[in-house]
Structure formats: structure tokens, C-alpha cells
Design an enzyme around this catalytic site. Structure first.
Site, PDB file in Angstrom:
ATOM      1  N   ASP A 197     -14.518 -69.312 132.623  1.00 46.77           N
ATOM      2  CA  ASP A 197     -15.607 -68.958 132.626  1.00 46.77           C
ATOM      3  C   ASP A 197     -15.535 -68.122 130.764  1.00 46.77           C
ATOM      4  O   ASP A 197     -15.428 -67.632 130.852  1.00 46.77           O
ATOM      5  CB  ASP A 197     -16.880 -68.527 133.174  1.00 46.77           C
ATOM      6  CG  ASP A 197     -18.129 -68.715 132.558  1.00 46.77           C
ATOM      7  OD1 ASP A 197     -19.005 -69.153 134.390  1.00 46.77           O
ATOM      8  OD2 ASP A 197     -18.041 -67.871 131.993  1.00 46.77           O
ATOM      9  N   ASN A 205     -25.689 -69.605 123.507  1.00 47.86           N
ATOM     10  CA  ASN A 205     -26.965 -70.184 123.223  1.00 47.86           C
ATOM     11  C   ASN A 205     -28.551 -70.121 122.500  1.00 47.86           C
ATOM     12  O   ASN A 205     -29.214 -71.251 121.904  1.00 47.86           O
ATOM     13  CB  ASN A 205     -27.178 -71.303 124.794  1.00 47.86           C
ATOM     14  CG  ASN A 205     -26.427 -72.347 125.047  1.00 47.86           C
ATOM     15  OD1 ASN A 205     -25.643 -72.767 124.046  1.00 47.86           O
ATOM     16  ND2 ASN A 205     -25.896 -72.774 126.712  1.00 47.86           N
ATOM     17  N   HIS A 210     -28.994 -74.642 121.917  1.00 48.89           N
ATOM     18  CA  HIS A 210     -27.910 -75.587 123.312  1.00 48.89           C
ATOM     19  C   HIS A 210     -27.628 -76.309 122.467  1.00 48.89           C
ATOM     20  O   HIS A 210     -25.816 -77.022 122.628  1.00 48.89           O
ATOM     21  CB  HIS A 210     -28.855 -76.542 124.228  1.00 48.89           C
ATOM     22  CG  HIS A 210     -29.401 -75.037 124.856  1.00 48.89           C
ATOM     23  ND1 HIS A 210     -29.074 -74.164 125.777  1.00 48.89           N
ATOM     24  CD2 HIS A 210     -30.825 -74.418 125.065  1.00 48.89           C
ATOM     25  CE1 HIS A 210     -29.729 -74.426 126.845  1.00 48.89           C
ATOM     26  NE2 HIS A 210     -30.867 -73.746 126.336  1.00 48.89           N
ATOM     27  N   ASP A 214     -23.201 -76.342 122.517  1.00 49.39           N
ATOM     28  CA  ASP A 214     -22.429 -77.858 123.237  1.00 49.39           C
ATOM     29  C   ASP A 214     -21.540 -77.895 122.553  1.00 49.39           C
ATOM     30  O   ASP A 214     -20.232 -78.230 123.021  1.00 49.39           O
ATOM     31  CB  ASP A 214     -23.163 -79.285 123.094  1.00 49.39           C
ATOM     32  CG  ASP A 214     -24.305 -78.873 124.972  1.00 49.39           C
ATOM     33  OD1 ASP A 214     -24.324 -78.456 125.355  1.00 49.39           O
ATOM     34  OD2 ASP A 214     -25.523 -79.902 124.693  1.00 49.39           O
ATOM     35  N   GLU A 240     -20.540 -73.843 131.788  1.00 50.18           N
ATOM     36  CA  GLU A 240     -19.786 -73.145 131.462  1.00 50.18           C
ATOM     37  C   GLU A 240     -18.425 -73.135 131.874  1.00 50.18           C
ATOM     38  O   GLU A 240     -17.473 -72.453 131.429  1.00 50.18           O
ATOM     39  CB  GLU A 240     -19.635 -72.331 130.343  1.00 50.18           C
ATOM     40  CG  GLU A 240     -20.687 -71.296 130.864  1.00 50.18           C
ATOM     41  CD  GLU A 240     -21.595 -70.965 131.431  1.00 50.18           C
ATOM     42  OE1 GLU A 240     -21.730 -69.913 131.996  1.00 50.18           O
ATOM     43  OE2 GLU A 240     -22.227 -71.943 131.816  1.00 50.18           O
TER      44      GLU A 240
END
Length: 320
Positions: A197, A205, A210, A214, A240
Site C-alpha cells: 500500500d 492526491n 488526482h 494517477d 493504491e
């Protein structure tokens, strides 16, 4: 089909009688075709080797090489060429034998009606057109099948890939895990499972947006693929979270691999690392192994997830 209404063909006319060659050639040229003549079987064969003809009209009785011998040579060189034999009543039996050997039809000379040349040639050319259409149709069908197979392969690949990162997706991982459990049970082998993770990803973010988040996931996915063996499966579990399935790998060996991956990620200069709480992009990892931590998929996933939670609670950027 009327020859005048269709595309012209190249036709080879063979006869040792010059006047008959001229008459047959004139009829076919008036039908719009490109006609070449030869006065012997040998001359015809040389012309045919230079550039094959779809239709050959040949006398059956000629000097050294007969029409039957020419037929056999042409069929050997190009089986799809149609051949019409010209014969007299005296050699009609020979013409029938030529039909059995592969000739399309025959014309009896002297011709009662000169139009017969055009009629018989037209039927042969209709067959040639039909053969060409069939070949083209088969090629088109083959191409369509190849395109369909390619599309199906692409669709299948897309169905097992994560749309953002290109890694295998959650569904594929679950299927692969089930197969690995069956294989390891059958062969009394062990394998390990890593849950990974991204630490403080929400903060990343919030800081960069965002779209940049990404991009980080894509960069990290490509990086993780390079950190594991080709025999290992690396997939995006969701958000994630990533997962790695390590076949025939003990917990001790998997722990070493996990620590190495953890360190490599922390050392890598991912964009935006300086604004993260640890001053770098890091991941936390949870480890579980078959059969020690479970003999079914859900139990193994539960143990790996619990270990990941411990790594998070223990300060992140570590393996539990």
C-alpha cells in the site's frame, strides 16, 4: 456471363495452323481479351512460363508436343489454369481423355459456328472469375477471422488488466491465486503473498491532485514490475493497493524480497517525494505464506491484509 461485359483476360491460343490461330484470336480479341498465339506446344510452354495465362486454347494434334502433353505441363505449373482442347471428329476420343486429365472443355473443328469459340471460352472464363471470387472471399474471411481473433485476444487481455496501470487486475489475481493454491497443494509446495500500500497517498492526491496521483500509480506499477521476478504475479488490488504472488517462495525468502522492494521504492526519486511526510514515496507491505498462514485464498488474503495494517500502524515504510 457475356465476355464483353466483364473484365478482359489474357488468353493463349496454340495451333500449328496459322489460319485457325488467326480466326480464334480474332473472335477472342473482339470479345475484348488480350490474346497471345503460339504455333507449337513448345512455344506455348515457353510463353506460359514467362507469364502464366488463366485460359489456354490449344489444338490437340501438333508437331513434337501434343496438346495433351502441353495440358499436363501447364497443369503441373499452374493447376488453376483452364484449358480448352480443339480437336477434329477423328480425335474426339483423345479429347475426352484430355477432359479426364483436367481440360475444361473441347471445341470440334472445323467450327460449325464461329460463335462457339466465344461461347465455350466465355464459360471457361466464368469459371475462372468464380474461382477468383472464391479465392478473394476466402482471403477476406481469413483476414476477418484474424482480425476477430486479434480483437478477441485484445478484449481478453483488457478484461484481465487494470485500466490505469496496465498491471493484472483484481479478478485475474483472484483466479491466479486459486490456481496457485491448487498447484501448491498437489505438489506440496509453498508460496507467499505480499500486500503493498502506498503510504500517505491521500495526502499526495490532496497536494498534487488526482491526475498526478494517477501518474504516480503508473510510475510505481512499472517500477514494481521490475522489482519482482518474471515468475511472480504483480497486480493492482484496488486504489493504491498492490499485491504480489510469489510462487514456490518461503516466508523467509519472501520477507527478504519484500524488504528489498520496500527499500528500492523508498530510494527511488519519484516526483513529489519531498512533500511527503517521510520525505520520500514509500510503501508498507504485509506478508502471508501458504500453507502456514492459511490453505485457502480468503484466509491468506486476510492474514496479508492484517500484516499490512500492522506495518501501517508501526510507522509505515516497512514489512510485517
Amino acid at each position: 456471363m457475356d465476355g464483353q461485359d466483364a473484365k478482359p483476360f489474357r488468353i493463349l491460343v496454340v495451333d500449328d495452323d496459322e489460319s485457325l490461330r488467326a480466326v480464334v484470336s480474332q473472335v477472342l480479341r473482339e470479345d475484348g481479351h488480350e490474346v497471345t498465339t503460339a504455333k507449337s506446344g513448345e512455344e506455348a510452354l515457353e510463353a506460359f512460363r514467362t507469364g502464366p495465362y488463366p485460359l489456354v486454347i490449344t489444338d490437340i494434334v501438333m508437331g513434337n508436343m501434343s496438346g495433351t502433353e502441353l495440358l499436363e505441363e501447364i497443369k503441373r505449373l499452374r493447376p488453376e489454369t483452364q484449358i480448352i482442347i480443339m480437336t477434329s471428329h477423328a480425335t474426339l476420343d483423345t479429347a475426352v481423355l484430355a477432359i479426364r486429365a483436367g481440360a475444361y472443355d473441347y471445341l470440334i473443328k472445323p467450327f460449325e459456328e464461329i460463335e462457339m469459340v466465344s461461347t465455350v471460352a466465355g464459360r471457361a472464363l466464368d469459371k475462372i472469375r468464380l474461382m477468383e471470387e472464391n479465392r478473394n472471399l476466402i482471403l477476406q474471411l481469413k483476414q476477418k477471422n484474424e482480425e476477430l481473433e486479434g480483437a478477441n485476444t485484445l478484449l481478453k487481455e483488457l478484461s484481465i488488466r487494470d485500466g490505469l496501470t496496465g498491471l493484472h487486475n483484481h479478478r485475474y489475481f483472484q483466479e491466479h491465486l486459486a490456481l496457485e493454491i491448487l498447484r501448491s497443494r498437489r505438489n506440496s509446495r509453498t508460496f507467499s503473498l505480499l500486500f503493498m500500500d502506498v503510504d500517505f497517498f491521500k495526502r499526495y492526491n490532496d497536494t498534487y491532485g488526482h491526475p498526478e496521483g494517477d501518474k504516480l500509480l503508473i510510475l510505481l506499477s512499472n517500477f514494481l514490475k521490475e522489482c519482482f521476478r518474471k515468475s511472480d504475479l504483480v497486480a493492482r488490488y484496488g486504489g493504491e493497493e498492490f499485491v504480489a504472488l510469489l510462487p514456490e517462495t518461503s516466508k523467509e525468502r519472501a520477507f527478504q524480497i519484500a524488504q528489498s522492494v520496500c527499500q528500492k521504492v523508498a530510494d527511488h526519486p519519484f516526483p513529489g517525494k519531498d512533500t511527503q511526510p517521510l520525505g520520500k514515496i514509500t510503501i508498507s507491505l504485509g506478508l502471508a505464506s501458504f500453507p502456514g498462514d492459511g490453505t485457502d485464498g480468503s484466509t491468506l488474503i486476510k492474514h496479508a491484509d492484517q500484516a499490512l495494517y500492522q506495518a501501517k500502524e508501526g510507522g509505515r515504510n516497512k514489512v510485517c
